[in-house]
Write an enzyme that holds these catalytic residues in place. Structure first.
Site, PDB file in Angstrom:
ATOM      1  N   SER A  77       0.837  -1.197   0.000  1.00  0.00           N
ATOM      2  CA  SER A  77       0.000   0.000   0.000  1.00  0.00           C
ATOM      3  C   SER A  77       0.870   1.245   0.000  1.00  0.00           C
ATOM      4  CB  SER A  77      -0.925   0.023   1.220  1.00  0.00           C
ATOM      5  OG  SER A  77      -1.656   1.237   1.257  1.00  0.00           O
ATOM      6  N   LYS A 134      -4.320  -6.810   3.294  1.00  0.00           N
ATOM      7  CA  LYS A 134      -4.349  -5.709   2.332  1.00  0.00           C
ATOM      8  C   LYS A 134      -5.767  -5.489   1.802  1.00  0.00           C
ATOM      9  CE  LYS A 134      -2.747  -2.614  -0.607  1.00  0.00           C
ATOM     10  NZ  LYS A 134      -3.649  -2.542  -1.728  1.00  0.00           N
ATOM     11  N   HIS A 142      -7.695  -3.702   4.430  1.00  0.00           N
ATOM     12  CA  HIS A 142      -7.120  -2.352   4.446  1.00  0.00           C
ATOM     13  C   HIS A 142      -7.787  -1.500   3.362  1.00  0.00           C
ATOM     14  CE1 HIS A 142      -4.420   0.328   2.166  1.00  0.00           C
ATOM     15  NE2 HIS A 142      -3.796   0.618   3.294  1.00  0.00           N
ATOM     16  N   ASN A 143      -7.953  -2.060   2.162  1.00  0.00           N
ATOM     17  CA  ASN A 143      -8.569  -1.310   1.073  1.00  0.00           C
ATOM     18  C   ASN A 143     -10.039  -1.021   1.353  1.00  0.00           C
ATOM     19  OD1 ASN A 143      -6.071  -1.662  -0.097  1.00  0.00           O
ATOM     20  ND2 ASN A 143      -6.885  -2.226  -2.092  1.00  0.00           N
ATOM     21  N   GLU A 184     -10.090   1.811   3.600  1.00  0.00           N
ATOM     22  CA  GLU A 184      -9.756   2.973   2.768  1.00  0.00           C
ATOM     23  C   GLU A 184     -10.994   3.506   2.043  1.00  0.00           C
ATOM     24  OE1 GLU A 184      -7.454   3.238  -1.404  1.00  0.00           O
ATOM     25  OE2 GLU A 184      -6.225   2.463   0.251  1.00  0.00           O
TER      26      GLU A 184
END
Length: 466
Positions: free
Chosen positions: A127, A181, A184-185, A188
């Site tokens: 990231s 990840k 995490h996105n 986001e």
């Protein structure tokens, strides 16, 4: 000379990761399926130790054993194709790393398939975008611990560093790195949508001009909301379009794109019964943004409230700040609950306090309060929800009134605030000791004999409702 690592895929991210590695004194072999990207990188290699190859076998044979190959290839079938082309030239113990946004279940499949060939496979969440790839991203590697130990000296060197610590630690087995990840996105997505809603309220409900809103975001970035996304929002609002002289934000079409990772986060949560409503609402907001022509047509037919009252500027700016902070806490709470629940489901033993620390530097969702999140899970490894940590419990209870005012004003004035509204609903639902789900269960038993449990004794019950 045998090179220490090879990079396949020299698009924006692969190119910058290769430069990052070479900047840290790694001898980097580079290969791309189309020659032009390789030639362009060599022509602008800044004098760094990058070594171009135009044949896959020669590329592989140039690497020191165990060979370390970092793929930065578009997720999906392209990765399987690259792996297939590599396999005839690899030997037992060689390591392939996938740095793209692969679905974690694809990574698990590839891990198992390559294990049968004696090849190690590491799914590496990366990231930070183009700048992070070049100067130091957040890195989330998952696979076998033994394979990670071979590549850790390189990955920890190229990662972002905060207070001397690399934003890279071993996440867990198989697809754990890509899973972290992925979520995490999703966080986001929610974070970005929450910020967009705060911006639109300031700009169009309070009637502030774009410069005033930019100054407010810059001020917020000096306080407890300090984060990369808040910082760049202030920068975006200060940018003027060279052609029209207007604020650039006003000439950007209001249709948001997405590459699938937010959807994957929501689908995984739905499949496993994990409440991820804020992340999912952020995804739906992007879907609604895509139907621009329909929205324009609807705006001429479907009317909202008129004669809106004037709001007092300073009081509402502070309410919005508090509402945004609370919304962000709720979104992170959902994301970290998904980490905790999925860790138990897949037996990954994710260390949430370390994951929070990885996110402090290099990545898109980096923010000051990640230190507090890490401390919360360090103090209580069994913390069921981030909102229950003493620091955040105090904050959300103090800020809930502001969030209520903002959501209510949004509804009364006809301004859609999907993620702020959902954050409030999540907070109120989570703090409700006795919910309305008993009615749902009674209905299910009435029409489908699905049975129910009782509050006063053990067992499974069914009523002949008619």
């Amino acid at each position: 000379m045998q090179h220490s690592i090879g990079v396949i895929g020299l698009g924006v991210m692969g190119r910058n990761l290769a430069l990052n590695m070479a900047s840290h004194q790694e001898e980097v072999a580079i290969y791309n399926y189309t020659r032009d990207l390789t030639d362009d990188l060599v022509a602008h290699d800044e004098g760094l130790p990058l070594h171009p190859y135009y044949d896959i076998e020669a590329f592989v044979q140039s690497l020191a054993r165990p060979r370390k190959i970092f793929m930065m290839v578009t997720a999906g079938s392209a990765i399987d194709s690259v792996i297939e082309s590599l396999l005839p030239h690899l030997e037992t113990g060689d390591i392939i790393m996938d740095g793209g946004n692969s679905h974690f279940l694809d990574t698990e499949r590839r891990f198992d398939e390559l294990q049968r060939h004696g090849i190690e496979y590491i799914g590496v969440g990366v990231s930070g975008g183009e700048v992070g790839a070049r100067t130091g991203p957040a890195i989330m590697p998952g696979g076998s611990k033994e394979a990670y130990d071979h590549v850790a000296p390189i990955l920890t060197k190229i990662a972002a560093h905060v207070e001397g610590d690399p934003c890279c630690v071993y996440i867990g087995p198989k697809g754990a790195g890509h899973f972290v990840k992925m979520v995490h996105n999703g966080i986001e997505y929610a974070d970005m949508q929450l910020i967009a809603e705060a911006y639109s309220f300031l700009r169009f409900r309070l009637g502030l001009d774009v410069t005033e809103v930019a100054d407010i975001f810059a001020e917020w970035n000096a306080g407890e909301l300090k984060s990369y996304l808040i910082e760049i929002t202030a920068d975006i609002l200060r940018k003027t379009d060279d052609e029209t002289g207007q604020p650039l934000i006003d000439v950007i079409l209001d249709q948001a794109g997405q590459k699938g990772t937010g959807k994957w986060t929501s689908l995984q949560a739905i499949d496993n019964g994990i409440a991820s409503s804020i992340i999912t609402e952020a995804l739906f907001a992007r879907y609604l943004s895509a139907v621009k022509e329909e929205r324009v047509a609807a705006s001429a037919v479907l009317k909202g409230p008129e004669d809106l009252s004037t709001l007092e500027r300073d009081a509402w700016v502070e309410r919005i700040r508090q509402a945004l902070y609370m919304g962000k806490v709720a979104a992170y709470a959902q994301g970290f609950t998904q980490y905790r629940t999925s860790s138990e489901l897949y037996d990954w033993n994710l260390r949430l306090e370390e994951i929070a620390l990885i996110f402090r530097g290099g990545c898109i969702i980096r923010a000051d309060f990640l230190n507090v999140i890490s401390e919360a899970f360090k103090n209580d490894a069994n913390l069921s929800n981030l909102m229950l940590a003493p620091f955040f419990a105090e904050k959300v209870q103090a800020y809930q009134e502001s969030l209520r005012h903002v959501v209510a004003e949004g509804a009364l004035s006809g301004f859609a605030l999907p993620c702020l509204s959902t954050s409030l609903t999540y907070y109120d639902s989570y703090r409700t000791a006795n919910s309305n789900a008993n009615m749902l269960q009674a209905q299910r038993d009435y029409f489908g004999a699905h049975t129910y449990a009782r509050t006063d004794r053990e067992g499974v019950f069914h009523t002949d409702w008619q």
